[in-house]
Motif scaffolding. Structure first.
Motif, mmCIF file in Angstrom:
data_model
loop_
_atom_site.group_PDB
_atom_site.id
_atom_site.type_symbol
_atom_site.label_atom_id
_atom_site.label_comp_id
_atom_site.label_asym_id
_atom_site.label_seq_id
_atom_site.Cartn_x
_atom_site.Cartn_y
_atom_site.Cartn_z
ATOM 1 N N TRP A 180 45.894 34.774 51.733
ATOM 2 C CA TRP A 180 45.347 33.892 50.705
ATOM 3 C C TRP A 180 46.411 33.523 49.664
ATOM 4 O O TRP A 180 46.422 32.403 49.150
ATOM 5 C CB TRP A 180 44.139 34.563 50.043
ATOM 6 C CG TRP A 180 43.027 33.590 49.790
ATOM 7 C CD1 TRP A 180 42.624 33.104 48.587
ATOM 8 C CD2 TRP A 180 42.176 32.982 50.765
ATOM 9 N NE1 TRP A 180 41.587 32.225 48.760
ATOM 10 C CE2 TRP A 180 41.292 32.131 50.083
ATOM 11 C CE3 TRP A 180 42.087 33.065 52.158
ATOM 12 C CZ2 TRP A 180 40.315 31.368 50.733
ATOM 13 C CZ3 TRP A 180 41.122 32.312 52.806
ATOM 14 C CH2 TRP A 180 40.258 31.489 52.103
ATOM 15 N N ASN A 184 47.383 29.644 49.356
ATOM 16 C CA ASN A 184 47.129 28.971 48.084
ATOM 17 C C ASN A 184 48.413 28.605 47.349
ATOM 18 O O ASN A 184 48.405 27.705 46.506
ATOM 19 C CB ASN A 184 46.230 29.831 47.195
ATOM 20 C CG ASN A 184 44.787 29.778 47.649
ATOM 21 O OD1 ASN A 184 44.246 28.714 47.902
ATOM 22 N ND2 ASN A 184 44.156 30.935 47.782
ATOM 23 N N TYR A 282 33.235 23.234 45.803
ATOM 24 C CA TYR A 282 34.374 22.330 45.662
ATOM 25 C C TYR A 282 33.937 20.931 45.223
ATOM 26 O O TYR A 282 34.646 20.255 44.477
ATOM 27 C CB TYR A 282 35.139 22.215 46.981
ATOM 28 C CG TYR A 282 35.919 23.435 47.371
ATOM 29 C CD1 TYR A 282 36.574 24.210 46.417
ATOM 30 C CD2 TYR A 282 36.012 23.820 48.703
ATOM 31 C CE1 TYR A 282 37.290 25.340 46.781
ATOM 32 C CE2 TYR A 282 36.735 24.945 49.082
ATOM 33 C CZ TYR A 282 37.377 25.703 48.121
ATOM 34 O OH TYR A 282 38.096 26.814 48.484
ATOM 35 N N TYR A 306 44.083 26.027 39.032
ATOM 36 C CA TYR A 306 42.989 26.476 39.901
ATOM 37 C C TYR A 306 43.523 27.281 41.066
ATOM 38 O O TYR A 306 43.026 28.379 41.371
ATOM 39 C CB TYR A 306 42.238 25.234 40.399
ATOM 40 C CG TYR A 306 41.013 25.514 41.249
ATOM 41 C CD1 TYR A 306 39.755 25.628 40.671
ATOM 42 C CD2 TYR A 306 41.105 25.621 42.642
ATOM 43 C CE1 TYR A 306 38.617 25.848 41.448
ATOM 44 C CE2 TYR A 306 39.978 25.853 43.419
ATOM 45 C CZ TYR A 306 38.743 25.960 42.811
ATOM 46 O OH TYR A 306 37.628 26.182 43.581
ATOM 47 N N TRP A 307 44.555 26.760 41.739
ATOM 48 C CA TRP A 307 45.082 27.448 42.920
ATOM 49 C C TRP A 307 45.903 28.672 42.538
ATOM 50 O O TRP A 307 45.936 29.656 43.286
ATOM 51 C CB TRP A 307 45.896 26.476 43.770
ATOM 52 C CG TRP A 307 45.055 25.325 44.249
ATOM 53 C CD1 TRP A 307 45.196 24.014 43.907
ATOM 54 C CD2 TRP A 307 43.915 25.391 45.114
ATOM 55 N NE1 TRP A 307 44.221 23.254 44.504
ATOM 56 C CE2 TRP A 307 43.415 24.072 45.254
ATOM 57 C CE3 TRP A 307 43.259 26.422 45.780
ATOM 58 C CZ2 TRP A 307 42.306 23.760 46.039
ATOM 59 C CZ3 TRP A 307 42.151 26.110 46.556
ATOM 60 C CH2 TRP A 307 41.687 24.802 46.688
ATOM 61 N N SER A 309 45.044 30.617 40.114
ATOM 62 C CA SER A 309 43.991 31.603 39.873
ATOM 63 C C SER A 309 43.438 32.151 41.188
ATOM 64 O O SER A 309 43.011 33.308 41.252
ATOM 65 C CB SER A 309 42.862 30.972 39.053
ATOM 66 O OG SER A 309 43.346 30.532 37.805
ATOM 67 N N GLN A 310 43.443 31.321 42.231
ATOM 68 C CA GLN A 310 43.024 31.810 43.548
ATOM 69 C C GLN A 310 43.949 32.927 44.029
ATOM 70 O O GLN A 310 43.502 33.901 44.638
ATOM 71 C CB GLN A 310 43.048 30.654 44.560
ATOM 72 C CG GLN A 310 41.964 29.631 44.359
ATOM 73 C CD GLN A 310 41.047 29.536 45.563
ATOM 74 O OE1 GLN A 310 41.050 30.394 46.441
ATOM 75 N NE2 GLN A 310 40.234 28.503 45.593
ATOM 76 N N SER A 314 42.568 36.644 44.975
ATOM 77 C CA SER A 314 42.720 37.229 46.308
ATOM 78 C C SER A 314 43.464 38.555 46.245
ATOM 79 O O SER A 314 43.128 39.504 46.961
ATOM 80 C CB SER A 314 43.447 36.255 47.235
ATOM 81 O OG SER A 314 44.749 35.982 46.776
ATOM 82 N N GLY A 393 38.499 28.993 40.142
ATOM 83 C CA GLY A 393 39.454 29.283 41.207
ATOM 84 C C GLY A 393 39.461 30.759 41.573
ATOM 85 O O GLY A 393 39.504 31.131 42.756
ATOM 86 N N ASP A 396 36.347 31.540 43.615
ATOM 87 C CA ASP A 396 36.437 31.051 44.984
ATOM 88 C C ASP A 396 37.191 32.046 45.860
ATOM 89 O O ASP A 396 36.744 32.410 46.954
ATOM 90 C CB ASP A 396 37.143 29.686 44.986
ATOM 91 C CG ASP A 396 37.300 29.108 46.389
ATOM 92 O OD1 ASP A 396 36.634 29.574 47.328
ATOM 93 O OD2 ASP A 396 38.106 28.171 46.541
ATOM 94 N N ALA A 397 38.344 32.514 45.380
ATOM 95 C CA ALA A 397 39.136 33.473 46.157
ATOM 96 C C ALA A 397 38.373 34.773 46.374
ATOM 97 O O ALA A 397 38.431 35.370 47.458
ATOM 98 C CB ALA A 397 40.461 33.744 45.448
ATOM 99 N N GLN A 400 35.618 34.137 49.106
ATOM 100 C CA GLN A 400 36.167 33.974 50.458
ATOM 101 C C GLN A 400 36.769 35.283 50.977
ATOM 102 O O GLN A 400 36.593 35.647 52.158
ATOM 103 C CB GLN A 400 37.254 32.883 50.459
ATOM 104 C CG GLN A 400 36.842 31.555 49.860
ATOM 105 C CD GLN A 400 35.988 30.704 50.782
ATOM 106 O OE1 GLN A 400 35.696 31.108 51.901
ATOM 107 N NE2 GLN A 400 35.576 29.545 50.313
#
Length: 507
Positions: A180, A184, A282, A306-307, A309-310, A314, A393, A396-397, A400
């Protein structure tokens, strides 16, 4: 280099007794034999789970990572989001259909071919928006979305099978987080491209041709990189064990396996609402928040954060899920409790922000005079929403990562993992298709938010029995082999098979 045949136990004699004494087999750091083929140290390293996982992560870095960067701009980088809404409805509709059978295809074709074909669709999607910048060819964008749905279904199924079945049980969480992070990072770097190109654009406008060309080139490279991967039957873990597959897969056995995934474990359907909800947010986040209320350069900055933070999400959840101080069943329950709290804290804060915003009719009326937010405004207008978008973000991680870990905790079989991932991606895409279509029908922002939040909460409640009762501390090899025609000798760690060989030769 190890000998091509396991050495028989040496016979040691003494003046006192002529009886032979067996000696433990020497360690084999250089490799081992497998079905008459010498596997050397170099090949063992390249065919290891961690190397293959990192390579798959870079494929996703270059393909879906760049797609996420493009999607995260809102409207695919266009001022009017209509083309992207229609393309993504087509994308996730075909994805949903293909996803159910993509596990069967991945098991038949092998992960290398599946990933390579899957990567092609992303470059066609980027090319369609480049074309749209010049000729407004709406049909090409929708076709590219539908074609990408087929390709993405294959790519993500192969990726999920690798991520869940290659690692040993005690490292699945961190392996998921490694993937991840790299994946990301692609979205982060991809989002820096439009940020750099539009950094001085204080109004709302379409992103430049250079942005789309950059995405296109990187996506083609990702498809080519997948051709260097090993297939699953070549993978060796550090203990010498291999991934559980079918020795001689056929279309019939794989379709039967697809059916068995449900019939042998019917309770798995309780996870389906979590699958369905895993991409629906999303639509609200990228189109109804980012694209609707922020100008071009601020959308690009939000996208980057956002990404990033993913990546943090993760790592936090991946390592926590592998924490050795707690049994795996306890970690599953703790992760569920954490997800439940995050769902109501983060989305509760999101609702407090959303109810203060102007409705869709005003943001989409070019004559309304509505001014989108620029980062220079700071304070309540930007800093608060910026952190909210970062928390989205992170969430989301977390969601998932937990889903992949839950599925990986239910089975170590590569064959079953491919089928589970196919169900996951198919149902996930069905949910995304519904929400992209709702957005295309101009559903009010508040309704989009409420439907998203309500679905996430309900999905957790329905999935609770599986997470609470079905995830055990380990899954036995015999249990995993019920879904395969291989034997313990085919897939067991080297120490187990070498011990058996030594005992047989001693006798």
């Amino acid at each position: 280099m190890a000998d091509e045949k396991a050495a028989p136990a040496a016979e040691l004699t003494s003046p006192v007794s002529p009886v032979a004494a067996p000696v433990e087999p020497a360690p084999r750091p250089e490799g081992w034999m497998y079905k008459g083929v010498k596997i050397g140290k170099k090949e063992v390293w390249f065919a290891s789970p961690i190397v293959q996982l990192i390579m798959v992560a870079f494929v996703c870095f270059l393909c879906p990572g760049m797609f996420n960067a493009l999607t995260g701009l809102g409207g695919g980088g266009q001022v009017d989001a209509t083309a992207q809404n229609d393309a993504n409805t087509a994308l996730y509709s075909t994805f949903a259909v293909v996803g159910f059978f993509s596990g069967t295809l991945a098991n038949m074709l092998g992960v290398k071919a599946t990933l390579a074909f899957g990567g092609l669709g992303y470059s066609v999607y980027a090319a369609s928006f480049l074309s749209y910048n010049h000729n407004q060819n709406h049909g090409f964008v929708v076709f590219a979305g539908a074609f990408l749905g087929i390709c993405a279904g294959l790519l993500w199924t192969a990726q999920g099978a690798i991520m869940m079945s290659y690692p040993p049980e005690d490292k699945k969480g961190r392996y998921i987080s490694y993937f991840w992070v790299i994946f990301n990072l692609g979205a982060v770097i991809g989002s820096l491209v439009p940020l750099g190109q539009n950094i001085n654009a204080t109004g709302s406008s379409t992103v430049t041709d250079g942005t789309y060309i950059g995405f296109l080139v990187l996506m083609v490279l990702g498809a080519l990189l997948s051709l260097t991967l090993c297939n699953a039957d070549s993978i060796r873990r550090s203990d010498g064990s291999k991934v559980i597959l079918m020795k001689n897969p056929s279309w019939k056995t794989e379709l039967v396996g697809l059916f068995q995934t449900i019939t042998q474990s019917p309770w798995i359907v309780l996870l389906f609402p979590m699958f369905f909800a895993s991409n629906v947010f999303y639509t609200y986040q990228t189109n109804d928040m980012n694209a609707a209320h922020f100008n071009t350069r601020t959308r690009a900055l939000n996208n980057t954060l956002y990404w990033l933070s993913q990546i943090l999400g993760s790592l936090a959840f991946g390592y926590a899920l592998d924490f050795k101080g707690l049994r795996r069943s306890i970690r599953a329950k703790a992760s569920f409790a954490a997800l439940f709290c995050l769902t109501f804290v983060i989305w509760g804060g999101g609702w407090a922000w959303q109810v203060k915003q102007v409705p869709r009719e005003i943001t989409e009326d070019k004559n309304s005079g509505y001014q989108t937010v620029d980062w220079s405004m700071g304070g309540e207008l930007y800093i608060g929403p910026m952190f909210l978008y970062m928390f989205y973000g992170f969430f989301d991680a977390a969601w998932q990562t937990c889903i992949y870990w839950y599925m990986g905790a239910l089975s170590n079989s590569g064959r079953k993992a491919a089928n589970l991932t196919g169900f996951y991606k198919g149902i996930q895409s069905a949910g995304a298709a519904v929400f992209w279509r709702l957005d295309g029908l101009k559903t009010p922002f508040n309704t989009m938010f409420g439907a998203t939040w309500g679905l996430l909460g309900a999905a957790l409640v329905i999935a609770a029995p599986v997470i609470w009762l079905r995830i055990k501390d380990t899954v036995s090899l015999e249990e995993d082999l019920k879904f395969s025609d291989e034997t313990v000798e085919d897939v067991a760690p080297t120490a187990v098979t070498m011990d058996k060989v030594t005992k047989e030769e001693t006798v």
